[in-house]
Design a protein around this motif. Structure first.
Motif, PDB file in Angstrom:
ATOM      1  N   GLN A 100       0.821  -1.201   0.000  1.00  0.00           N
ATOM      2  CA  GLN A 100       0.000   0.000   0.000  1.00  0.00           C
ATOM      3  C   GLN A 100       0.862   1.261   0.000  1.00  0.00           C
ATOM      4  O   GLN A 100       0.537   2.260  -0.662  1.00  0.00           O
ATOM      5  CB  GLN A 100      -0.937   0.005   1.209  1.00  0.00           C
ATOM      6  CG  GLN A 100      -1.946   1.152   1.198  1.00  0.00           C
ATOM      7  CD  GLN A 100      -2.669   1.297   2.522  1.00  0.00           C
ATOM      8  OE1 GLN A 100      -2.064   1.710   3.514  1.00  0.00           O
ATOM      9  NE2 GLN A 100      -3.952   0.949   2.543  1.00  0.00           N
ATOM     10  N   TYR A 119      -9.477  -5.814  12.398  1.00  0.00           N
ATOM     11  CA  TYR A 119      -9.919  -6.786  11.401  1.00  0.00           C
ATOM     12  C   TYR A 119     -10.839  -7.815  12.053  1.00  0.00           C
ATOM     13  O   TYR A 119     -10.614  -8.237  13.195  1.00  0.00           O
ATOM     14  CB  TYR A 119      -8.721  -7.512  10.775  1.00  0.00           C
ATOM     15  CG  TYR A 119      -7.988  -6.676   9.759  1.00  0.00           C
ATOM     16  CD1 TYR A 119      -8.385  -6.649   8.432  1.00  0.00           C
ATOM     17  CD2 TYR A 119      -6.897  -5.896  10.130  1.00  0.00           C
ATOM     18  CE1 TYR A 119      -7.716  -5.877   7.490  1.00  0.00           C
ATOM     19  CE2 TYR A 119      -6.225  -5.121   9.202  1.00  0.00           C
ATOM     20  CZ  TYR A 119      -6.643  -5.110   7.883  1.00  0.00           C
ATOM     21  OH  TYR A 119      -5.994  -4.349   6.961  1.00  0.00           O
ATOM     22  N   ASP A 172     -11.198  -9.131   7.217  1.00  0.00           N
ATOM     23  CA  ASP A 172     -12.034  -8.051   6.683  1.00  0.00           C
ATOM     24  C   ASP A 172     -11.784  -6.792   7.500  1.00  0.00           C
ATOM     25  O   ASP A 172     -12.004  -6.769   8.717  1.00  0.00           O
ATOM     26  CB  ASP A 172     -13.499  -8.459   6.763  1.00  0.00           C
ATOM     27  CG  ASP A 172     -14.398  -7.541   5.941  1.00  0.00           C
ATOM     28  OD1 ASP A 172     -13.869  -6.596   5.331  1.00  0.00           O
ATOM     29  OD2 ASP A 172     -15.619  -7.758   5.928  1.00  0.00           O
ATOM     30  N   GLY A 173     -11.319  -5.716   6.823  1.00  0.00           N
ATOM     31  CA  GLY A 173     -10.987  -4.478   7.506  1.00  0.00           C
ATOM     32  C   GLY A 173     -12.180  -3.806   8.159  1.00  0.00           C
ATOM     33  O   GLY A 173     -13.257  -3.728   7.567  1.00  0.00           O
ATOM     34  N   LYS A 201     -10.763   4.077   8.414  1.00  0.00           N
ATOM     35  CA  LYS A 201     -11.101   4.118   6.996  1.00  0.00           C
ATOM     36  C   LYS A 201      -9.910   4.511   6.128  1.00  0.00           C
ATOM     37  O   LYS A 201      -9.844   4.131   4.960  1.00  0.00           O
ATOM     38  CB  LYS A 201     -12.262   5.070   6.757  1.00  0.00           C
ATOM     39  CG  LYS A 201     -11.991   6.529   7.150  1.00  0.00           C
ATOM     40  CD  LYS A 201     -13.214   7.391   6.908  1.00  0.00           C
ATOM     41  CE  LYS A 201     -12.956   8.866   7.274  1.00  0.00           C
ATOM     42  NZ  LYS A 201     -14.155   9.699   7.029  1.00  0.00           N
ATOM     43  N   ASN A 220      -7.942   0.680   6.028  1.00  0.00           N
ATOM     44  CA  ASN A 220      -8.622  -0.490   5.463  1.00  0.00           C
ATOM     45  C   ASN A 220     -10.124  -0.296   5.328  1.00  0.00           C
ATOM     46  O   ASN A 220     -10.868  -1.277   5.239  1.00  0.00           O
ATOM     47  CB  ASN A 220      -8.337  -1.726   6.318  1.00  0.00           C
ATOM     48  CG  ASN A 220      -8.824  -1.573   7.753  1.00  0.00           C
ATOM     49  OD1 ASN A 220      -9.629  -0.692   8.059  1.00  0.00           O
ATOM     50  ND2 ASN A 220      -8.323  -2.418   8.649  1.00  0.00           N
ATOM     51  N   TYR A 267     -11.805   1.288   2.842  1.00  0.00           N
ATOM     52  CA  TYR A 267     -12.336   1.392   1.480  1.00  0.00           C
ATOM     53  C   TYR A 267     -11.729   0.318   0.589  1.00  0.00           C
ATOM     54  O   TYR A 267     -10.562  -0.080   0.762  1.00  0.00           O
ATOM     55  CB  TYR A 267     -12.058   2.773   0.871  1.00  0.00           C
ATOM     56  CG  TYR A 267     -12.782   3.900   1.566  1.00  0.00           C
ATOM     57  CD1 TYR A 267     -14.157   4.062   1.442  1.00  0.00           C
ATOM     58  CD2 TYR A 267     -12.086   4.803   2.361  1.00  0.00           C
ATOM     59  CE1 TYR A 267     -14.815   5.093   2.076  1.00  0.00           C
ATOM     60  CE2 TYR A 267     -12.731   5.843   2.999  1.00  0.00           C
ATOM     61  CZ  TYR A 267     -14.105   5.980   2.862  1.00  0.00           C
ATOM     62  OH  TYR A 267     -14.751   7.000   3.500  1.00  0.00           O
ATOM     63  N   PHE A 268     -12.511  -0.103  -0.393  1.00  0.00           N
ATOM     64  CA  PHE A 268     -12.054  -1.113  -1.331  1.00  0.00           C
ATOM     65  C   PHE A 268     -10.997  -0.552  -2.283  1.00  0.00           C
ATOM     66  O   PHE A 268     -10.068  -1.256  -2.679  1.00  0.00           O
ATOM     67  CB  PHE A 268     -13.245  -1.659  -2.122  1.00  0.00           C
ATOM     68  CG  PHE A 268     -12.864  -2.494  -3.316  1.00  0.00           C
ATOM     69  CD1 PHE A 268     -12.252  -3.724  -3.149  1.00  0.00           C
ATOM     70  CD2 PHE A 268     -13.102  -2.059  -4.612  1.00  0.00           C
ATOM     71  CE1 PHE A 268     -11.893  -4.502  -4.231  1.00  0.00           C
ATOM     72  CE2 PHE A 268     -12.745  -2.832  -5.705  1.00  0.00           C
ATOM     73  CZ  PHE A 268     -12.144  -4.054  -5.509  1.00  0.00           C
ATOM     74  N   ASN A 326      -7.353  -1.635  -2.768  1.00  0.00           N
ATOM     75  CA  ASN A 326      -6.654  -1.469  -1.495  1.00  0.00           C
ATOM     76  C   ASN A 326      -6.271  -2.844  -0.945  1.00  0.00           C
ATOM     77  O   ASN A 326      -7.142  -3.632  -0.576  1.00  0.00           O
ATOM     78  CB  ASN A 326      -7.561  -0.740  -0.498  1.00  0.00           C
ATOM     79  CG  ASN A 326      -6.877  -0.471   0.829  1.00  0.00           C
ATOM     80  OD1 ASN A 326      -5.726  -0.818   1.027  1.00  0.00           O
ATOM     81  ND2 ASN A 326      -7.586   0.164   1.736  1.00  0.00           N
ATOM     82  N   TRP A 370      -7.734  -3.685   2.577  1.00  0.00           N
ATOM     83  CA  TRP A 370      -9.182  -3.681   2.820  1.00  0.00           C
ATOM     84  C   TRP A 370      -9.671  -5.076   3.231  1.00  0.00           C
ATOM     85  O   TRP A 370     -10.411  -5.245   4.189  1.00  0.00           O
ATOM     86  CB  TRP A 370      -9.907  -3.210   1.559  1.00  0.00           C
ATOM     87  CG  TRP A 370     -11.402  -3.306   1.661  1.00  0.00           C
ATOM     88  CD1 TRP A 370     -12.223  -2.562   2.455  1.00  0.00           C
ATOM     89  CD2 TRP A 370     -12.251  -4.203   0.934  1.00  0.00           C
ATOM     90  NE1 TRP A 370     -13.532  -2.935   2.282  1.00  0.00           N
ATOM     91  CE2 TRP A 370     -13.574  -3.944   1.344  1.00  0.00           C
ATOM     92  CE3 TRP A 370     -12.025  -5.181  -0.023  1.00  0.00           C
ATOM     93  CZ2 TRP A 370     -14.673  -4.637   0.830  1.00  0.00           C
ATOM     94  CZ3 TRP A 370     -13.108  -5.876  -0.536  1.00  0.00           C
ATOM     95  CH2 TRP A 370     -14.410  -5.587  -0.113  1.00  0.00           C
ATOM     96  N   GLN A 371      -9.225  -6.081   2.497  1.00  0.00           N
ATOM     97  CA  GLN A 371      -9.576  -7.468   2.786  1.00  0.00           C
ATOM     98  C   GLN A 371      -8.477  -8.344   2.212  1.00  0.00           C
ATOM     99  O   GLN A 371      -8.050  -8.142   1.078  1.00  0.00           O
ATOM    100  CB  GLN A 371     -10.933  -7.810   2.151  1.00  0.00           C
ATOM    101  CG  GLN A 371     -11.562  -9.094   2.633  1.00  0.00           C
ATOM    102  CD  GLN A 371     -12.920  -9.336   1.980  1.00  0.00           C
ATOM    103  OE1 GLN A 371     -12.994  -9.690   0.806  1.00  0.00           O
ATOM    104  NE2 GLN A 371     -13.986  -9.125   2.733  1.00  0.00           N
TER     105      GLN A 371
END
Length: 452
Positions: A344, A399, A412-413, A417, A420, A422-423, A434, A437-438
């Motif tokens: 990231q 998570y 799963d985030g 925000k 994690n 937002y997609f 991202n 994000w997951q």
């Protein structure tokens, strides 16, 4: 007249060699329309499927490596491998190996074949080798076709491993190939089960269905909260143990155990099929197999092998429990987060950091600490903490984890925000997925890799 008498009566006649009989059996197999159709489908359909899915806006993110099919062509063959291990390969063994002996019963051609070949041993060897050859061709088609479709549609790009580390295209290609090679062992195990069913049950349709039914039963068993020793003692575990190839360090322990167990099943089932075939009375034109013999010879020895394997694993490895413990979960989540955080950082063109500088840790609890801190479930919650150089305040992210009985988990985030939530990420080159994000991860059930 038994097989032994038939062989003795023609001892003075010239026998057909195994290579000639093998070629004859190959011709017979490929003369069947369903075999030709399977070969065509395995060499064409995976490429079309992977290429088509890779171009869709919605990806199969619930499938291992499915969320990366937009990013690299090497994710496609791994998605196909997951599907093949669950459904395609057991069904292929049923169609090919599960019918290779029973077809002679349906057609009533055993006497003609014995007169031509003059050796039940050679017949068994030729049929077994021919069925394995066809299965190898089908597996090769699935692997090559899906890889070609993925690379052609997306490109030869790096692949994100199960713990978040980045694999160069050459490394990704090598590990994808190795993963497909590893599933040959359980494929041979189910092919041997097919041979055993085809010999023991004669023209009965149960012989054709046996590998698929056994695979389904083992898949259901893998979904249950079984001890790790029982899980690893089933040959079906080798269909998912290749996941460990895509972590750093590689999780070889479960993979090697799965391969050895699968090969042991293959040898045992083939030997049982061989013994039953040599003892068969070929003068019975309506032979439908012996249900009693199928039960005693086909069920008890594999059950004994499973029990012996479970006992050996329980003694040799710390695998009496589920293998999913709080400590291993925390290490897996922290390792994956550290790798993906660096990815990231590169996407957002921030100053580069290393895993050592991040000092990432994770604190995970199951059922808010109200239950035993081990085992599968979707009630795991992890708080990840990391540090950035020059910043005194540590960063945190939350998570929610869904951990399967086989050790695979989806994180799963749940905030913040900016990390994690937002997609998509807004970067200087446009929106990008991202990675935080997951993400998928894997908890090694035996925990034999380094804890560093």
């Amino acid at each position: 007249m038994t097989a032994t008498l038939a062989e003795g009566n023609v001892a003075g006649a010239r026998r057909v060699s195994v290579p000639r009989t093998y070629r004859f059996e190959l011709v017979k197999l490929f003369s069947q329309w369903r075999i030709r159709l399977l070969v065509l489908a395995c060499w064409i359909a995976p490429a079309l499927f992977v290429a088509g899915v890779s171009q869709q806006s919605t990806l199969p993110s619930d499938t291992l490596f499915g969320r990366w099919m937009h990013a690299t062509g090497w994710a496609g063959p791994l998605v196909m491998l997951g599907f093949a291990g669950t459904w395609a390969l057991p069904l292929l063994t049923s169609v090919v190996a599960g019918d290779v002996f029973a077809s002679e019963d349906r057609l009533g051609t055993w006497r003609h074949l014995l007169v031509a070949v003059r050796s039940p041993r050679r017949i068994f060897a030729a049929k077994a080798l021919a069925s394995v050859t066809v299965l190898l061709l089908l597996v090769a088609g699935l692997a090559c076709s899906s890889a070609a479709g993925g690379v052609a549609a997306v490109g030869n790009q790096p692949l994100v491993g199960l713990d978040g580390h980045l694999l160069a295209p050459t490394d990704a290609a090598a590990k994808v190939l190795l993963a497909w090679v590893c599933v040959l062992a359980p494929t041979l195990a189910f092919a041997a089960i097919g041979l055993l069913g085809s010999v023991a049950l004669g023209r009965s349709p149960m012989g054709l269905l046996l590998p698929g039914l056994v695979a389904l039963a083992m898949q259901l068993a893998q979904m249950l909260p079984l001890p790790a020793a029982v899980r690893l003692a089933l040959p079906s575990y080798a269909f998912i143990a290749w996941n460990g190839l895509f972590t750093s360090p590689v999780q070889l322990g479960p993979l090697l155990i799965g391969i050895v167990v699968s090969l042991a099943w293959a040898v045992l089932a083939t030997a049982l099929a061989y013994v039953l075939f040599l003892r068969r009375d070929f003068t019975n034109l309506v032979h439908d197999g012996s249900e009693r013999r199928a039960l005693t010879v086909g069920l008890l020895p594999p059950a004994g092998l499973t029990a012996l394997t479970v006992a050996a694993l329980a003694v040799a490895t710390p695998s009496t429990g589920s293998g999913i413990e709080q400590g291993t979960v925390q290490r897996s989540v922290a390792t994956a987060f550290a790798h993906l955080y660096r990815l990231q950082t590169r996407q957002l063109h921030r100053p580069a950091v290393t895993e050592t500088q991040l000092r990432t840790t994770a604190a995970c609890t199951k059922s808010d600490g109200q239950a035993a801190q081990e085992g599968a479930g979707n009630d795991w919650r992890c708080v990840v903490t990391w540090h950035l150089p020059g910043i005194a305040v540590a960063g945190t992210a939350i998570y929610q984890l869904d951990i399967g009985p086989d050790g695979r988990f989806v994180a799963d985030g749940d905030g913040p925000k900016e990390v994690n939530g937002y997609f998509l990420l807004r970067t200087s080159t446009g929106d990008s997925p991202n990675p935080l994000w997951q993400f998928d991860g894997n908890v090694e059930l035996l925990n034999t890799t380094s804890k560093g």
